[in-house]
Design a protein around this motif. Structure first.
Motif, mmCIF file in Angstrom:
data_model
loop_
_atom_site.group_PDB
_atom_site.id
_atom_site.type_symbol
_atom_site.label_atom_id
_atom_site.label_comp_id
_atom_site.label_asym_id
_atom_site.label_seq_id
_atom_site.Cartn_x
_atom_site.Cartn_y
_atom_site.Cartn_z
ATOM 1 N N THR A 167 4.289 13.664 2.644
ATOM 2 C CA THR A 167 5.003 12.398 2.767
ATOM 3 C C THR A 167 4.268 11.332 1.984
ATOM 4 O O THR A 167 3.035 11.236 2.042
ATOM 5 N N VAL A 168 5.022 10.560 1.235
ATOM 6 C CA VAL A 168 4.485 9.426 0.476
ATOM 7 C C VAL A 168 5.266 8.202 0.907
ATOM 8 O O VAL A 168 6.470 8.096 0.644
ATOM 9 N N THR A 169 4.591 7.272 1.585
ATOM 10 C CA THR A 169 5.242 6.076 2.119
ATOM 11 C C THR A 169 4.749 4.866 1.352
ATOM 12 O O THR A 169 3.543 4.596 1.304
ATOM 13 N N GLY B 170 0.821 -1.197 0.000
ATOM 14 C CA GLY B 170 0.000 0.000 0.000
ATOM 15 C C GLY B 170 0.857 1.249 0.000
ATOM 16 O O GLY B 170 2.080 1.197 0.156
ATOM 17 N N VAL B 171 0.194 2.375 -0.184
ATOM 18 C CA VAL B 171 0.854 3.673 -0.207
ATOM 19 C C VAL B 171 0.103 4.605 0.728
ATOM 20 O O VAL B 171 -1.129 4.728 0.628
ATOM 21 N N GLU B 172 0.830 5.240 1.624
ATOM 22 C CA GLU B 172 0.242 6.204 2.550
ATOM 23 C C GLU B 172 0.702 7.608 2.153
ATOM 24 O O GLU B 172 1.903 7.885 2.060
ATOM 25 N N VAL B 173 -0.266 8.481 1.935
ATOM 26 C CA VAL B 173 0.023 9.866 1.551
ATOM 27 C C VAL B 173 -0.506 10.779 2.643
ATOM 28 O O VAL B 173 -1.660 10.623 3.090
ATOM 29 N N ALA B 174 0.316 11.735 3.062
ATOM 30 C CA ALA B 174 -0.105 12.670 4.104
ATOM 31 C C ALA B 174 0.365 14.071 3.738
ATOM 32 O O ALA B 174 1.525 14.261 3.342
#
Length: 351
Positions: free
Chosen positions: A283-285, A268-272
């Motif tokens: 931040t893009v994890t 998955g990708v977490e964007v904040a």
């Protein structure tokens, strides 16, 4: 700037005319002036004045080589022409006369050379602006069109895989391909408008910004198995200038495109997008745990990109853009997790 016919003629002959007039003035000065009194020096003075005008024209329009020859000879002529009129002058008086009559050359340099310098600077500024616009258009095409095309490729591959077993799923993939294609056409159309009208970008309200981040993530989730989630802090968009918001959108577009290309099996990708003191942080994890085996097999990174997470020219170019806005862009890797962090100064209204 187009020149009129008079300016073209002056440009072609100013330097030569100044050189010819200077040679004539020197010949007349040393051939005829020794027998002339100061009261009879009016014609020589008029010739020297006309030579100053020719110097100014040469400074303004003549090609460099012809201008150097003409202006140099004219400066010598202006410095020497009064010398034969004062045969009893001492060395210091002759040096003073020469220095005094060199001043008109400096005046001609100001009158003719300053406009030429300003015109040259304007031309350089226009060329620099055109080059900058070309780079912006290239970045637009890379960031947005490449993102949409990569989605089209992913959906086409999925449709081919399920077409024989589940035609309804293939039809859904075709609809998403259509939407991605229309988005790519819209990006190309926007680039064409920018080419036709350099001021279009300043007045184009449809250019992407922070408000379209959620839509970007939604489209990413439609075009692959990896799921992305975005969290935008309340009021953070108001803390971004329009240029900063567009940069955030471009960085996220490039990051998601690299995830699709280099880590298609990522968990998955977490964007904040958050506010941090006097800055806004994106931040893009990318949790690429499931793709590590595939990464080792193919020699890739399994993350946001190659070479430490900044792959290709996309993020490299965006890194320079972020730095130009007094921000930072860097990536980190830790146990299969890739993180891209962009920090930009908060310039908008945060009330």
């Amino acid at each position: 700037m187009r020149r009129g016919p008079v300016a073209v003629v002056v440009r072609a002959w100013a330097g030569r005319a100044a050189a010819l007039a200077a040679a004539v003035l020197i010949a007349v000065t040393f051939g005829w002036a020794p027998g002339v009194t100061q009261d009879e020096s009016g014609p020589l003075f008029a010739a020297a004045t006309a030579l100053v005008v020719l110097q100014a024209a040469a400074f303004r329009w003549a090609p460099r080589r012809e201008a150097a020859v003409g202006i140099g000879l004219a400066a010598v002529a202006l410095t020497l022409w009064p010398q034969p009129l004062v045969p009893s002058a001492s060395l210091y008086e002759r040096v003073g006369m020469g220095a005094f009559w060199f001043l008109p050359t400096l005046g001609a340099a100001v009158v003719g050379g300053y406009p030429r310098l300003m015109e040259r600077r304007r031309s350089q500024a226009v060329r620099a602006a055109r080059h900058s616009q070309q780079l912006e258009l290239a970045h637009d095409l890379h960031d947005f069109v490449a993102h949409d095309i990569s989605g089209i490729v992913a959906q086409a591959q999925a449709a081919r895989f399920v077409a024989g077993q589940n035609p309804e799923a293939a039809a859904g993939a075709l609809e998403r391909i259509e939407r991605a294609g229309l988005a790519a056409l819209a990006s190309i159309d926007r680039a064409v408008h920018l080419l036709r009208d350099p001021g279009h970008e300043a007045n184009c309200a449809s250019l992407p910004g922070a408000a379209q981040l959620a839509e970007l993530v939604r489209r990413f989730n439609e075009n692959g198995r990896t799921r992305a989630r975005i969290d935008i802090s309340p009021g953070v968009e108001a803390a971004l200038s329009r240029e900063a918001a567009a940069t955030v959108h471009r960085v996220l577009t490039e990051a998601l495109t690299n995830v699709r290309r280099h880590a298609p099996d990522a968990i998955g990708v977490e964007v904040a997008l958050t506010r941090a003191d006097e800055a806004v942080r994106l931040t893009v994890t990318n949790d690429s745990g499931r793709s590590r085996a595939r990464t080792r097999e193919h020699g890739g990174t399994g993350g946001l990109g190659r070479r430490g997470g900044i792959g290709g020219t996309g993020l490299l170019a965006l890194t320079e853009r972020v730095r130009a806005m007094n921000g930072t862009l860097h990536t980190t890797r830790r146990e299969g997790t890739w993180r891209l962090t962009v920090t930009l100064p908060a310039t908008g209204d945060t009330a």
